[in-house]
Enzyme design. Structure first.
Site, short mmCIF file in Angstrom:
data_model
loop_
_atom_site.label_atom_id
_atom_site.label_comp_id
_atom_site.label_asym_id
_atom_site.label_seq_id
_atom_site.Cartn_x
_atom_site.Cartn_y
_atom_site.Cartn_z
N GLU A 247 12.25 34.35 42.53
CA GLU A 247 11.36 33.25 42.93
C GLU A 247 9.90 33.69 42.76
OE1 GLU A 247 10.76 30.44 46.89
OE2 GLU A 247 11.36 32.54 47.15
N LYS B 188 13.87 23.68 45.53
CA LYS B 188 14.04 24.36 46.83
C LYS B 188 13.88 23.38 47.99
CE LYS B 188 12.31 28.37 49.42
NZ LYS B 188 11.25 29.40 49.44
N CYS C 211 15.86 31.65 48.06
CA CYS C 211 15.24 32.35 49.19
C CYS C 211 15.66 31.85 50.57
CB CYS C 211 13.71 32.32 49.02
SG CYS C 211 12.86 33.64 49.93
#
Length: 490
Positions: A55, A155, A188
């Site tokens: 990321e 995300k 993440c």
């Protein structure tokens, strides 16, 4: 199949809040993409069929909403559009980054997963449309070995990322490969939440996950490699996790994980990136995962007296009908039980009891959660260990409900040091740790000296308790924990 992940030390903008033009943004990103290109070639030479990048690896971080704009590519988030950016570069404007990634995949005949910032114009008739008339997303893209864009994922759980928007609903994104079937992807912070990570895996019965991350390590319970392994173990899946490498920011820790073996990189000392390549089995079997809960969970089945057998200890622990606490097979030492004390760990107020002596049986409770430990140290060292419990809402750097039973090495010899970040330990401990968890989602953590990983000998549900046991860790024990996520109470 052969997988690769690259932990990338990204070249960052010296002033991320400054407004620059598209050409300057492309120039900076190009320097990172040059490194990606070298790594794709190196991975392909080693036979890798898929490579994952971290990321924020291409553009960096700490932007504002307007300063990141020149760094954003345009991408269509529609499954219906079949597009090969390398072969059809003229279809859309502002796709230079996508084109380069697509060409790397095509030239090297490799599946490629990367993370970039993307933009999507929106109409003011859309009630969610931001004032500047566009959505900005933190996006993972996956390309096939032909350079086709096969999946895009936006995300969902942003971590203080003010430059980006949360997509209107969670993306469940998969792509198919000839060598390992379906891969899912998320990013993440997503790994700590039900949506979309857990539901994606459950709904599609996924066995492979690609995971770009920019993770700041937080010991004792949320070091990158520690939690990545726990996630792979808990769901019985393979995870290809690529983290960013910025030791000054506490960022390192990538790996290729299977439920029984890990190939990891964690390095806080040196600079530069690291390519990990490993051959791992394709998981196809549908044997029950630890999360697909033994029938007893939630049905309050109390068998008259089943024993937890443990190779490392003579003591057998047994649940008597209707009793919440295990019967103590030995009453020795109960006349001077160790004191409970409180200390902060991971910004949460844990209740602890110290481990005194070379062996013992401990219990500590908070709210509805009770944690139990039987332990034996092979050699008595002058290190303080404690058993801690937390059952509550974690509220710092994100809000989520945690149920945790944790055996940790303390920072020093005083109680107040328990919960501190510790990286080295010498004590080898045989242990069995269990708790009456209220959630089926338990992540078993086992971290040893120097931020290395170990695997438990046994773990799973028994009589409404989740347990983990280990007969002698491979090196000094830092953390052995059951990290439970009670998603319904977030």
């Amino acid at each position: 199949y052969v997988a690769a992940v690259y932990e990338h030390e990204s070249i960052l903008s010296p002033n991320p809040t400054a407004l620059v033009d598209r050409w300057s943004a492309l120039k900076l990103m190009g320097r990172n993409l040059d490194i990606y290109e070298q790594q794709v070639v190196a991975a392909a030479r080693q036979g890798a069929q898929i490579i994952v990048f971290p990321e924020d690896g291409i553009h960096g971080f700490n932007f504002t909403r307007s300063s990141i704009y020149p760094y954003l590519d345009f991408v269509v988030h529609s499954q219906s559009v079949k597009w090969n950016p390398c072969r059809e570069p003229y279809l859309f404007n502002d796709t230079e980054v996508l084109q380069r990634l697509s060409c790397m995949a095509l030239k090297n005949k490799i599946f490629l997963v990367a993370n970039l910032g993307t933009k999507q114009p929106c109409e003011h008739t859309d009630p969610r449309c931001p004032a500047d008339g566009r959505y900005q997303f933190n996006t993972n893209v996956a390309f096939s070995d032909e350079g086709m864009l096969v999946a895009t994922y936006r995300k969902h759980n942003l971590y203080f990322e003010y430059a980006f928007d949360t997509p209107p609903e969670p993306d469940y994104k998969l792509f198919d490969t000839p060598f390992a079937g379906k891969f899912g992807m998320f990013t993440c912070f997503d790994i700590l939440f039900l949506e979309p990570a857990v539901n994606l895996i459950r709904q599609y019965n996924l066995k492979q996950v690609v995971y770009p991350t920019a993770w700041m390590n937080q010991l004792p319970l949320l070091s990158a490699v520690e939690f990545q392994q726990a996630f792979a173990t808990a769901f019985n899946i393979n995870i290809l996790a690529a983290n960013i490498h910025h030791p000054t920011l506490g960022m390192t820790g990538s790996g290729i994980y299977t439920p029984v073996k890990s190939f990891i990189y964690h390095n806080m000392e040196s600079y530069g990136g690291k390519l990990i390549v490993a051959e791992i089995p394709v998981i196809t079997t549908d044997y029950k995962t630890n999360l697909e809960i033994n029938e007893s969970f939630g049905e309050n089945v109390h068998h008259s007296c089943e024993t937890f057998t443990s190779t490392s200890m003579d003591d057998q622990v047994c649940f008597k009908e209707g009793l919440e606490t295990p019967e103590r097979t030995s009453e020795k030492g109960s006349e001077h039980l160790p004191p409970t004390f409180y200390a902060e760990m991971m910004y949460d107020n844990f209740t602890f009891v110290p481990l005194w002596g070379e062996k013992g049986e401990l219990q500590v409770c908070a709210n509805t959660l009770c944690c139990y430990l039987t332990y034996q140290r092979t050699v008595l060292t002058d290190e303080l260990y404690a058993l801690g419990v937390f059952d509550g809402l974690h509220t710092v750097h994100g809000t989520y409900y945690v149920q945790a039973c944790a055996l940790v090495k303390c920072g020093g010899l005083s109680f107040s040091t328990c919960g501190q970040e510790v990286t080295d330990a010498t004590a080898l401990i045989n242990f069995q740790l269990w708790g009456n968890m209220s959630t089926p989602y338990i992540f078993p953590l086992l971290l040893t000296s120097g931020i290395t990983l170990d695997f438990a000998d046994h773990m799973g549900w028994k009589n409404n308790h989740y347990f983990i046991s280990k007969n002698r860790t491979s090196s000094g024990l830092l953390t052995a924990a059951l990290y439970g996520r009670w998603y319904e109470k977030d």
